[in-house]
Structures are given as structure tokens and as C-alpha cells.
Write an enzyme that holds these catalytic residues in place. Structure first.
Site, PDB file in Angstrom:
ATOM      1  N   GLU A 129       0.816  -1.199   0.000  1.00 33.19           N
ATOM      2  CA  GLU A 129       0.000   0.000   0.000  1.00 33.19           C
ATOM      3  C   GLU A 129       0.858   1.260   0.000  1.00 33.19           C
ATOM      4  O   GLU A 129       1.907   1.316   0.632  1.00 33.19           O
ATOM      5  CB  GLU A 129      -0.935   0.001   1.215  1.00 33.19           C
ATOM      6  CG  GLU A 129      -1.929  -1.155   1.122  1.00 33.19           C
ATOM      7  CD  GLU A 129      -3.061  -1.067   2.127  1.00 33.19           C
ATOM      8  OE1 GLU A 129      -4.165  -1.514   1.770  1.00 33.19           O
ATOM      9  OE2 GLU A 129      -2.872  -0.578   3.250  1.00 33.19           O
TER      10      GLU A 129
ATOM     11  N   CYS B  45       3.281   8.504   1.279  1.00 30.43           N
ATOM     12  CA  CYS B  45       3.679   7.594   2.356  1.00 30.43           C
ATOM     13  C   CYS B  45       3.960   6.241   1.700  1.00 30.43           C
ATOM     14  O   CYS B  45       3.070   5.624   1.121  1.00 30.43           O
ATOM     15  CB  CYS B  45       2.565   7.493   3.384  1.00 30.43           C
ATOM     16  SG  CYS B  45       2.959   6.353   4.723  1.00 30.43           S
TER      17      CYS B  45
ATOM     18  N   CYS C  24       5.524  -6.889   7.718  1.00 32.37           N
ATOM     19  CA  CYS C  24       6.592  -6.426   8.608  1.00 32.37           C
ATOM     20  C   CYS C  24       6.868  -7.510   9.640  1.00 32.37           C
ATOM     21  O   CYS C  24       5.945  -8.163  10.119  1.00 32.37           O
ATOM     22  CB  CYS C  24       6.187  -5.123   9.305  1.00 32.37           C
ATOM     23  SG  CYS C  24       7.501  -4.460  10.371  1.00 32.37           S
TER      24      CYS C  24
ATOM     25  N   CYS D 181       4.700  -5.122  16.102  1.00 30.98           N
ATOM     26  CA  CYS D 181       4.099  -4.169  17.042  1.00 30.98           C
ATOM     27  C   CYS D 181       2.605  -4.488  17.167  1.00 30.98           C
ATOM     28  O   CYS D 181       1.916  -4.663  16.156  1.00 30.98           O
ATOM     29  CB  CYS D 181       4.303  -2.732  16.564  1.00 30.98           C
ATOM     30  SG  CYS D 181       6.043  -2.351  16.314  1.00 30.98           S
TER      31      CYS D 181
ATOM     32  N   CYS E 264      -0.336  -2.473  15.298  1.00 30.36           N
ATOM     33  CA  CYS E 264      -0.127  -2.104  13.899  1.00 30.36           C
ATOM     34  C   CYS E 264      -0.641  -3.201  12.966  1.00 30.36           C
ATOM     35  O   CYS E 264      -0.279  -4.371  13.110  1.00 30.36           O
ATOM     36  CB  CYS E 264       1.366  -1.861  13.665  1.00 30.36           C
ATOM     37  SG  CYS E 264       1.803  -1.671  11.924  1.00 30.36           S
TER      38      CYS E 264
ATOM     39  N   GLY F 143       6.027  -1.891   6.632  1.00 33.99           N
ATOM     40  CA  GLY F 143       7.388  -2.384   6.791  1.00 33.99           C
ATOM     41  C   GLY F 143       8.301  -1.540   7.644  1.00 33.99           C
ATOM     42  O   GLY F 143       7.993  -0.396   7.986  1.00 33.99           O
ATOM     43  N   GLU F 144       9.436  -2.130   7.983  1.00 33.45           N
ATOM     44  CA  GLU F 144      10.449  -1.455   8.796  1.00 33.45           C
ATOM     45  C   GLU F 144      11.637  -1.137   7.882  1.00 33.45           C
ATOM     46  O   GLU F 144      12.398  -2.034   7.495  1.00 33.45           O
ATOM     47  CB  GLU F 144      10.869  -2.386   9.950  1.00 33.45           C
ATOM     48  CG  GLU F 144      12.117  -1.959  10.686  1.00 33.45           C
ATOM     49  CD  GLU F 144      12.150  -0.485  11.077  1.00 33.45           C
ATOM     50  OE1 GLU F 144      11.155   0.040  11.590  1.00 33.45           O
ATOM     51  OE2 GLU F 144      13.197   0.158  10.836  1.00 33.45           O
TER      52      GLU F 144
ATOM     53  N   SER G  10      11.024   6.514   9.096  1.00 30.74           N
ATOM     54  CA  SER G  10      10.563   6.175  10.440  1.00 30.74           C
ATOM     55  C   SER G  10      10.972   4.753  10.775  1.00 30.74           C
ATOM     56  O   SER G  10      10.742   3.828  10.000  1.00 30.74           O
ATOM     57  CB  SER G  10       9.036   6.310  10.502  1.00 30.74           C
ATOM     58  OG  SER G  10       8.544   5.858  11.743  1.00 30.74           O
TER      59      SER G  10
ATOM     60  N   SER H  83      10.108   5.422  16.524  1.00 34.95           N
ATOM     61  CA  SER H  83       8.840   5.090  17.181  1.00 34.95           C
ATOM     62  C   SER H  83       9.117   4.627  18.598  1.00 34.95           C
ATOM     63  O   SER H  83       9.688   3.564  18.810  1.00 34.95           O
ATOM     64  CB  SER H  83       8.125   3.992  16.383  1.00 34.95           C
ATOM     65  OG  SER H  83       7.826   4.472  15.088  1.00 34.95           O
ATOM     66  N   LEU H  84       8.708   5.420  19.552  1.00 33.30           N
ATOM     67  CA  LEU H  84       9.069   5.162  20.948  1.00 33.30           C
ATOM     68  C   LEU H  84       7.915   4.487  21.704  1.00 33.30           C
ATOM     69  O   LEU H  84       8.089   3.393  22.250  1.00 33.30           O
ATOM     70  CB  LEU H  84       9.444   6.501  21.599  1.00 33.30           C
ATOM     71  CG  LEU H  84      10.232   6.480  22.894  1.00 33.30           C
ATOM     72  CD1 LEU H  84      11.524   5.699  22.751  1.00 33.30           C
ATOM     73  CD2 LEU H  84      10.545   7.925  23.330  1.00 33.30           C
ATOM     74  N   HIS H  85       6.774   5.126  21.807  1.00 37.18           N
ATOM     75  CA  HIS H  85       5.522   4.600  22.390  1.00 37.18           C
ATOM     76  C   HIS H  85       5.540   4.346  23.891  1.00 37.18           C
ATOM     77  O   HIS H  85       4.476   4.289  24.515  1.00 37.18           O
ATOM     78  CB  HIS H  85       5.061   3.305  21.695  1.00 37.18           C
ATOM     79  CG  HIS H  85       5.059   3.358  20.223  1.00 37.18           C
ATOM     80  ND1 HIS H  85       4.407   4.335  19.521  1.00 37.18           N
ATOM     81  CD2 HIS H  85       5.660   2.566  19.291  1.00 37.18           C
ATOM     82  CE1 HIS H  85       4.590   4.138  18.222  1.00 37.18           C
ATOM     83  NE2 HIS H  85       5.346   3.081  18.062  1.00 37.18           N
TER      84      HIS H  85
ATOM     85  N   ASN I 106      -4.930   4.621  15.821  1.00 39.95           N
ATOM     86  CA  ASN I 106      -5.904   4.317  14.777  1.00 39.95           C
ATOM     87  C   ASN I 106      -6.358   2.880  14.962  1.00 39.95           C
ATOM     88  O   ASN I 106      -5.568   2.022  15.353  1.00 39.95           O
ATOM     89  CB  ASN I 106      -5.271   4.493  13.395  1.00 39.95           C
ATOM     90  CG  ASN I 106      -4.913   5.952  13.124  1.00 39.95           C
ATOM     91  OD1 ASN I 106      -5.682   6.851  13.442  1.00 39.95           O
ATOM     92  ND2 ASN I 106      -3.732   6.184  12.559  1.00 39.95           N
TER      93      ASN I 106
ATOM     94  N   CYS J 152      -1.799   5.939   9.975  1.00 43.92           N
ATOM     95  CA  CYS J 152      -0.606   5.269  10.490  1.00 43.92           C
ATOM     96  C   CYS J 152      -0.980   3.916  11.066  1.00 43.92           C
ATOM     97  O   CYS J 152      -1.896   3.800  11.865  1.00 43.92           O
ATOM     98  CB  CYS J 152       0.011   6.081  11.622  1.00 43.92           C
ATOM     99  SG  CYS J 152       0.727   7.619  11.100  1.00 43.92           S
TER     100      CYS J 152
HETATM  101  N1  SAH Z   1       8.083   0.582  10.738  1.00 42.48           N
HETATM  102  C1  SAH Z   1       8.262   1.967  10.931  1.00 42.48           C
HETATM  103  C2  SAH Z   1       7.481   2.832   9.972  1.00 42.48           C
HETATM  104  C3  SAH Z   1       6.059   2.443   9.666  1.00 42.48           C
HETATM  105  S1  SAH Z   1       4.844   2.688  10.902  1.00 42.48           S
HETATM  106  C4  SAH Z   1       7.963   2.353  12.352  1.00 42.48           C
HETATM  107  O1  SAH Z   1       7.384   1.562  13.082  1.00 42.48           O
HETATM  108  O2  SAH Z   1       8.335   3.447  12.745  1.00 42.48           O
HETATM  109  C5  SAH Z   1       4.651   4.449  10.977  1.00 42.48           C
HETATM  110  C6  SAH Z   1       4.182   4.937  12.348  1.00 42.48           C
HETATM  111  O3  SAH Z   1       2.823   4.533  12.621  1.00 42.48           O
HETATM  112  C7  SAH Z   1       5.013   4.388  13.504  1.00 42.48           C
HETATM  113  O4  SAH Z   1       5.349   5.406  14.390  1.00 42.48           O
HETATM  114  C8  SAH Z   1       4.053   3.412  14.140  1.00 42.48           C
HETATM  115  O5  SAH Z   1       4.360   3.176  15.471  1.00 42.48           O
HETATM  116  C9  SAH Z   1       2.729   4.094  13.962  1.00 42.48           C
HETATM  117  N2  SAH Z   1       1.589   3.223  14.133  1.00 42.48           N
HETATM  118  C10 SAH Z   1       1.530   1.888  13.924  1.00 42.48           C
HETATM  119  N3  SAH Z   1       0.290   1.422  14.186  1.00 42.48           N
HETATM  120  C11 SAH Z   1      -0.460   2.481  14.557  1.00 42.48           C
HETATM  121  C12 SAH Z   1      -1.833   2.651  14.916  1.00 42.48           C
HETATM  122  N4  SAH Z   1      -2.669   1.623  14.940  1.00 42.48           N
HETATM  123  N5  SAH Z   1      -2.246   3.883  15.229  1.00 42.48           N
HETATM  124  C13 SAH Z   1      -1.411   4.939  15.184  1.00 42.48           C
HETATM  125  N6  SAH Z   1      -0.111   4.856  14.841  1.00 42.48           N
HETATM  126  C14 SAH Z   1       0.365   3.630  14.524  1.00 42.48           C
HETATM  127 FE1  SF4 Z   2       6.410  -2.826  11.551  1.00 42.29          FE
HETATM  128 FE2  SF4 Z   2       6.363  -0.204  12.095  1.00 42.29          FE
HETATM  129 FE3  SF4 Z   2       4.106  -1.662  12.146  1.00 42.29          FE
HETATM  130 FE4  SF4 Z   2       5.944  -1.977  14.049  1.00 42.29          FE
HETATM  131  S1  SF4 Z   2       4.736  -0.125  13.644  1.00 42.29           S
HETATM  132  S2  SF4 Z   2       4.881  -3.620  12.973  1.00 42.29           S
HETATM  133  S3  SF4 Z   2       7.806  -1.729  12.875  1.00 42.29           S
HETATM  134  S4  SF4 Z   2       5.362  -1.256  10.377  1.00 42.29           S
END
Ligand code: SAH
Ligand code: SF4
Length: 348
Positions: A95, A108, A115, A119, A122, A167-168, A199, A222-224, A298, A341
Site C-alpha cells: 500500500e 507515504c 513487517c 508491534c 499495527c 514495513g520497517e 521512520s 517510534s518510541l511509544h 488508529n 498510520c
Molecule cells: N516501521 C516503521 C514505519 C512504519 S509505521 C515504524 O514503526 O516506525 C509508521 C508509524 O505509525 C510508527 O510510528 C508506528 O508506530 C505508527 N503506528 C503503527 N500502528 C499504529 C496505529 N494503529 N495507530 C497509530 N499509529 C500507529
Molecule cells: Fe512494523 Fe512499524 Fe508496524 Fe511496528 S509499527 S509492525 S515496525 S510497520
């Protein structure tokens, strides 16, 4: 014996030049071919009359322009976001999202199909890893969005890219950097360093490598969560690259590149949006050249949490400000078409 043709979009300008010379032609023709494709956005041999016939015939026999056909296209109700499900040559799907903010259009882009990082919140993580993308498949996504923009009223050009799709990117380091070199090329698309954001979930060796290389771009991490155990519960690879090591790598990057880091924080109600959480971020990042981007969660099929509301997000920001940390709350875009995201997942 004929080997299968090379995807033109896998080549940097320098590689095309070297190939052209190996075929016995002047590098001048390589430069012209490059500008046809990346300046004039032409990808049909018949539309390149200035290439000498012999060179064109050779290039045509050896190279293909692999576009990624659109399998499904969806537009958000507000008109600001378009999502494209693109088909790869092996029929895998990825996508790509086109996002409009005031005065700015951003693509984007995905770096992998699926991936491997897992996480929990995600959608891409929930689907698992399918495969790495090639440089050409990454470049083709940008070209696709660029073509859409050119076709739109006003004939815009793509100028901003975020590697925040599926993806990462640092798990597919070489292909991603190769693609970025093609996208940045000043005789081609010329997408400037300040207009590319990568990212990462926090792949420590990748961050160190990026710090050591001269390939400027914006880096988002991405810290969280600011406490190791809490982070590991959301981001499983935190077990492999613990917070302490991640912070060392980030400080190294900031010092070496003389550039700040954007930290991303998906705000999940009652989970990582409390004032204690905000203070923990403050203590962790205090003194760093950093900005925190807050992204209210999201929805995804595999995770039940709820997004943090506006008021709570503002209070979170106020605490960060006490520590001298600037922050933003990401505008929510494309949620109705699952283009936000973390919502990208391509059903095979
Ligand atoms: N793999 C990379 C880049 C893709 S994700 C990464 O993890 O950084 C892009 C961003 O969307 C990241 O910061 C990720 O943590 C965030 N993200 C993933 N799932 C999400 C969700 N359900 N709601 C909001 N942000 C989310
Ligand atoms: Fe992969 Fe980024 Fe999603 Fe984590 S947030 S599963 S690293 S795409």
C-alpha cells in the site's frame, strides 16, 4: 542465452552510466535516458526520440520500466487522502498513500510487504512479514504518486516522502538507501533531504549506520513507551534492542548528524497517555534535540485499544513542554479508508 531484463528503477544514475559504458556507448546517452525518465517522467521508449537508435535498441533489450499496477484505489470522504493497493510482479500487494495537508502533498511509501517487527497495535505487524521490497519497487511508489499529481488539476510534482508505510525500513536497509539515492538524485526527481523522513521502530544497528553515513534525511523513531517493560509489551523488538541501547544510538545520531530526532508516540487511552507516562518521556528525552509526534491510536482489527482524546493529548503535551520538548499531535487523515498510520495491511 538471454537473462531477464533489469528494472530501470533499480539503478542509480551512476549505475546506469556504468552499464551504458559497458555496453560500449557514451555516458552522454545514459544522462539523456536518465533525464527522460526522472525529469520528464517518460517511461516509454517510443517517447525518447533523442536517444540514438542503436542505444535505444540495446537499452530496450536490457531494461524495463516496471510500474506497479493499481489493484485497488480508495479515496477518503474528506478528499485529502488516497490509498493505492499496488501489485508487485509476484502478485504480492503493498500500500502507498497520498496525503494532502494544507500546502503540502506527501507520499507515504512502503519498504516491505508486511513487517517482521510485530508491534501489537499495527495492522502491518499483525499480518507478519512477506518480503523485502527492491529499490525499484520503492522508487515506483513515488513515481506512481507523482503521476497521479501530474494528472491532477494544476499538475503538481511530488516533493515530500515519508517512509512510514508498510514495513520497517531499517530492516531492509540497503534497498531503502539505494532507493533514497535515486529519489534524491539532483539530476532526477531531486527530492531534497529535508523532504524525506524515515521512520524506524528502533533498529539500533541501522540507526548507527545511518549516523555514520552521509545521506541526510529526517529520522523518526517510534518510541511509544519510555520504560523498557512497557515498551517491550507494545514493541516486541524492544527485547532485542532495549531502550537504553536505543537512546545511546539516538544520541549518537543526533551528535554525528547534527540534526534532531522526531520521536513518534502512538497515544493509547489509559495505556501510555497518562501524566506519569508523559513525565517518563520527559525524563528520558530531556536535553536531547528532539521533537515528539503524538499519534492518537488508529483502529486495527487485531488490537482493541482506544485513541487518546484531544484534551488528554493536550495535557500530555503540556508535560513535555515542561521538559523543553516540543511536540505535535498528528492530524488524523484517511482513517475511514484504513490509510492512517499503522492501518496498512494488504490482503493477498
Ligand atoms: N516501521 C516503521 C514505519 C512504519 S509505521 C515504524 O514503526 O516506525 C509508521 C508509524 O505509525 C510508527 O510510528 C508506528 O508506530 C505508527 N503506528 C503503527 N500502528 C499504529 C496505529 N494503529 N495507530 C497509530 N499509529 C500507529
Ligand atoms: Fe512494523 Fe512499524 Fe508496524 Fe511496528 S509499527 S509492525 S515496525 S510497520
Amino acid at each position: 542465452m538471454s537473462s531477464s531484463p533489469v528494472n530501470f528503477h533499480d539503478l542509480t544514475r551512476e549505475q546506469l552510466r556504468a552499464l551504458t559504458v559497458r555496453w560500449g556507448f557514451s555516458p552522454v546517452h545514459a544522462a539523456r535516458l536518465w533525464s527522460y525518465v526522472y525529469l520528464e517522467r517518460v517511461d516509454a521508449w517510443a517517447l525518447m526520440p533523442e536517444l540514438p537508435a542503436r542505444y535505444r535498441a540495446k537499452a530496450e533489450a536490457e531494461l524495463v520500466f516496471a510500474r506497479l499496477p493499481v489493484a485497488v484505489e480508495t479515496h477518503s470522504a474528506d478528499g485529502f487522502t488516497r490509498k493505492y493497493l499496488l501489485a508487485l510482479a509476484d502478485d504480492r500487494r503493498i500500500e502507498t498513500v497520498l496525503m494532502r495537508y494544507t500546502g503540502r502533498v506527501t507520499a507515504c511509501i512502503s519498504s516491505q510487504a508486511g513487517c517482521a517487527m510485530g508491534c501489537v497495535f499495527c495492522a502491518t505487524g499483525q499480518m507478519g512479514f512477506v518480503r523485502h521490497l527492491t529499490p525499484g519497487e520503492i522508487v515506483a511508489q513515488a513515481l506512481h504518486v507523482d503521476r497521479v499529481l501530474q494528472g491532477a488539476a494544476g499538475g503538481e510534482r511530488l516533493r515530500n516522502i515519508v517512509l512510514m508505510g508498510m514495513g520497517e525500513p531499517l530492516h531492509n536497509y540497503d534497498a531503502v538507501m539505494h532507493a533514497i539515492d535515486i529519489l534524491r538524485d539532483s539530476s532526477g526527481l531531486g527530492i531534497g533531504a529535508k523532504r524525506i523522513t524515515l521512520s524506524t521502530v528502533g533498529v539500533v544497528p541501522g540507526i548507527i549506520r545511518l549516523a555514520d553515513e552521509a545521506r541526510p534525511m529526517h529520522l523518526a523513531v517510534s518510541l511509544h513507551a519510555a520504560i523498557q517493560e512497557e515498551r517491550a509489551a507494545l514493541v516486541p523488538v524492544a527485547g532485542k534492542w532495549p531502550l537504553a541501547e536505543l537512546m545511546d544510538a539516538c544520541r549518537y545520531y543526533i551528535a554525528k548528524q547534527e540534526r534532531r530526532i522526531f520521536y513518534e508516540w502512538t497515544l493509547i487511552e489509559g495505556k501510555n497517555d497518562t501524566l506519569e507516562s508523559a513525565h517518563a518521556v520527559g525524563r528520558l528525552l530531556r536535553g536531547q534535540q528532539a521533537q515528539v509526534n503524538l499519534i492518537p491510536l488508529n483502529p486495527t482489527a487485531g488490537y482493541g485499544g482506544a485513541p487518546t482524546g484531544r484534551e488528554a493529548a493536550k495535557k500530555f503535551q503540556a508535560v513535555l513542554a515542561e521538559y523543553g520538548l516540543p511536540s505535535t499531535v498528528r492530524q488524523r487523515r484517511g482513517i475511514d479508508i484504513d490509510a492512517g498510520c499503522g492501518q496498512l495491511a494488504a490482503a493477498k
